[in-house]
Design a protein around this motif. Structure first.
Motif, PDB file in Angstrom:
ATOM      1  N   LYS A 266       4.291 -17.877 -48.506  1.00  0.00           N
ATOM      2  CA  LYS A 266       5.485 -17.971 -48.222  1.00  0.00           C
ATOM      3  C   LYS A 266       5.876 -16.470 -47.976  1.00  0.00           C
ATOM      4  CE  LYS A 266       6.839 -21.102 -52.228  1.00  0.00           C
ATOM      5  NZ  LYS A 266       7.217 -22.003 -51.446  1.00  0.00           N
ATOM      6  N   VAL A 267       5.013 -15.442 -47.751  1.00  0.00           N
ATOM      7  CA  VAL A 267       4.915 -14.102 -47.276  1.00  0.00           C
ATOM      8  C   VAL A 267       4.785 -14.103 -45.995  1.00  0.00           C
ATOM      9  CG1 VAL A 267       4.560 -11.670 -47.759  1.00  0.00           C
ATOM     10  CG2 VAL A 267       4.611 -13.101 -49.686  1.00  0.00           C
ATOM     11  N   VAL A 268       5.788 -13.501 -45.074  1.00  0.00           N
ATOM     12  CA  VAL A 268       5.517 -13.264 -43.708  1.00  0.00           C
ATOM     13  C   VAL A 268       4.664 -11.809 -43.420  1.00  0.00           C
ATOM     14  CG1 VAL A 268       6.719 -12.994 -41.376  1.00  0.00           C
ATOM     15  CG2 VAL A 268       7.598 -14.624 -43.065  1.00  0.00           C
ATOM     16  N   TYR A 269       3.697 -12.060 -42.527  1.00  0.00           N
ATOM     17  CA  TYR A 269       3.186 -10.695 -42.192  1.00  0.00           C
ATOM     18  C   TYR A 269       3.094 -10.625 -40.586  1.00  0.00           C
ATOM     19  CZ  TYR A 269       0.689 -10.856 -46.696  1.00  0.00           C
ATOM     20  OH  TYR A 269       0.345 -11.007 -48.106  1.00  0.00           O
ATOM     21  N   ILE A 270       3.160  -9.586 -40.346  1.00  0.00           N
ATOM     22  CA  ILE A 270       3.633  -8.963 -39.070  1.00  0.00           C
ATOM     23  C   ILE A 270       2.403  -8.091 -38.572  1.00  0.00           C
ATOM     24  CG2 ILE A 270       5.120  -7.895 -37.041  1.00  0.00           C
ATOM     25  CD1 ILE A 270       6.182 -10.752 -38.047  1.00  0.00           C
ATOM     26  N   ASN A 271       1.667  -8.512 -37.513  1.00  0.00           N
ATOM     27  CA  ASN A 271       0.462  -7.655 -37.262  1.00  0.00           C
ATOM     28  C   ASN A 271      -0.239  -7.116 -38.474  1.00  0.00           C
ATOM     29  OD1 ASN A 271       1.299  -7.848 -34.418  1.00  0.00           O
ATOM     30  ND2 ASN A 271       2.399  -5.908 -34.565  1.00  0.00           N
ATOM     31  N   GLY A 272      -0.468  -8.110 -39.281  1.00  0.00           N
ATOM     32  CA  GLY A 272      -1.429  -7.981 -40.630  1.00  0.00           C
ATOM     33  C   GLY A 272      -0.730  -7.306 -41.815  1.00  0.00           C
ATOM     34  N   ARG A 273       0.767  -6.775 -41.607  1.00  0.00           N
ATOM     35  CA  ARG A 273       1.467  -6.218 -42.664  1.00  0.00           C
ATOM     36  C   ARG A 273       2.478  -7.078 -43.274  1.00  0.00           C
ATOM     37  NH1 ARG A 273       2.448  -0.128 -40.959  1.00  0.00           N
ATOM     38  NH2 ARG A 273       2.740  -0.058 -43.391  1.00  0.00           N
ATOM     39  N   PRO A 274       2.682  -7.140 -44.338  1.00  0.00           N
ATOM     40  CA  PRO A 274       3.776  -7.633 -45.237  1.00  0.00           C
ATOM     41  C   PRO A 274       5.050  -7.363 -44.652  1.00  0.00           C
ATOM     42  CG  PRO A 274       2.859  -6.500 -46.809  1.00  0.00           C
ATOM     43  CD  PRO A 274       1.785  -6.510 -45.618  1.00  0.00           C
ATOM     44  N   LEU A 275       5.920  -8.288 -44.465  1.00  0.00           N
ATOM     45  CA  LEU A 275       7.255  -7.988 -43.939  1.00  0.00           C
ATOM     46  C   LEU A 275       8.121  -8.026 -44.993  1.00  0.00           C
ATOM     47  CD1 LEU A 275       9.080  -7.491 -41.430  1.00  0.00           C
ATOM     48  CD2 LEU A 275       9.565  -9.984 -41.280  1.00  0.00           C
ATOM     49  N   GLU A 276       8.975  -6.868 -45.077  1.00  0.00           N
ATOM     50  CA  GLU A 276      10.039  -6.484 -46.266  1.00  0.00           C
ATOM     51  C   GLU A 276      11.395  -7.355 -45.866  1.00  0.00           C
ATOM     52  OE1 GLU A 276      12.516  -3.190 -48.802  1.00  0.00           O
ATOM     53  OE2 GLU A 276      10.674  -2.710 -47.437  1.00  0.00           O
ATOM     54  N   GLU A 277      11.690  -8.461 -46.681  1.00  0.00           N
ATOM     55  CA  GLU A 277      12.709  -9.550 -46.366  1.00  0.00           C
ATOM     56  C   GLU A 277      13.669  -9.637 -47.313  1.00  0.00           C
ATOM     57  OE1 GLU A 277      11.521 -12.535 -43.183  1.00  0.00           O
ATOM     58  OE2 GLU A 277      10.123 -12.880 -44.721  1.00  0.00           O
ATOM     59  N   PRO A 278      14.711  -8.832 -47.675  1.00  0.00           N
ATOM     60  CA  PRO A 278      15.428  -8.701 -48.874  1.00  0.00           C
ATOM     61  C   PRO A 278      16.416  -9.962 -48.741  1.00  0.00           C
ATOM     62  CG  PRO A 278      16.190  -6.958 -47.392  1.00  0.00           C
ATOM     63  CD  PRO A 278      14.604  -7.510 -46.826  1.00  0.00           C
ATOM     64  N   TYR A 279      16.580 -10.515 -47.359  1.00  0.00           N
ATOM     65  CA  TYR A 279      17.466 -11.714 -47.053  1.00  0.00           C
ATOM     66  C   TYR A 279      17.021 -13.132 -47.500  1.00  0.00           C
ATOM     67  CZ  TYR A 279      14.875 -10.770 -42.993  1.00  0.00           C
ATOM     68  OH  TYR A 279      13.697 -10.593 -42.295  1.00  0.00           O
TER      69      TYR A 279
END
Length: 206
Positions: free
Chosen positions: A117-130
């Motif tokens: 359920k966690v999105v990663y962009i270029n290997g790094r987790p994306l912070e998604e408060p929404y």
């Protein structure tokens, strides 16, 4: 005497004609209204929110029914590119007679992956408060996806309500030319005639 009767009539007709032309111009090039029919963007957008969408946030283009060098209308001027976090309205890839609304998550050239359920962009987790998660179960594709490299000129979009959204995880990134515009604000919201959500009216979207 006839002039005194005709002049006010002509003035009124001219005023109405100008108003119609301005309304058509605004609807065609500047702003479009959009109604939220589902809960795929909860909690950011609720069912029966009504939005104003900027049609010139990224491009100023002729309407799609004026077919010149592309099937999506000729771009008159580029005004920007979609950014991560933008809430955009676009032509649904599986049925372009329908408009969908989602949030831009991945940009052209980026590697996107979803792990538990966690999105990663270029290997790094994306912070998604929404982002909203409402189920603890795991579903392939929905909760574990990729990694994929987003092609040039395409954008990976997802609903904020991750367990209740049909989005790029199923039908792929959206072509830039299919993006209608950027959602700006909620101008009206109600659940029924007796349930007007005054606190949501005028809410800016980000």
């Amino acid at each position: 005497m006839a002039n005194h009767i005709l002049k006010p009539l002509v003035d009124n007709l001219l005023t109405v004609a100008i108003a119609l032309v301005l309304a058509l111009f605004i609807r065609t090039f500047l702003v479009q209204t959009f109604w939220i029919p589902s809960g795929s963007m909860l909690d950011t957008l609720w069912v029966d929110d009504h939005l104003l969408v900027s049609k010139c946030a990224y491009d100023v283009r002729l309407p799609s029914d004026i077919r010149l060098d592309t099937t999506d209308g000729k771009v008159l001027m580029k005004t920007g590119d979609p950014e991560r976090g933008d809430i955009v309205v676009f032509k649904f890839p599986e049925d372009e007679t329908k408009d969908f609304i989602k949030r831009v998550i991945g940009l052209p050239g980026e590697t996107l992956e979803v792990r538990d359920k966690v999105v990663y962009i270029n290997g790094r987790p994306l912070e998604e408060p929404y982002a909203r998660h409402t189920k603890s179960d795991t579903l392939p594709v929905r909760d574990n996806f990729g990694p994929v490299v987003i092609p040039p000129d395409r954008y990976f979009v997802m609903g904020d309500n991750r367990e209740g959204s049909y989005d790029s995880r199923w039908w792929g990134p959206v072509k830039r030319s299919k993006i209608v515009g950027k959602a700006l604000l909620i101008y009206w919201s109600w659940g029924s005639l007796t349930d007007i959500r005054f606190d949501r009216i005028g809410t800016l979207l980000n």
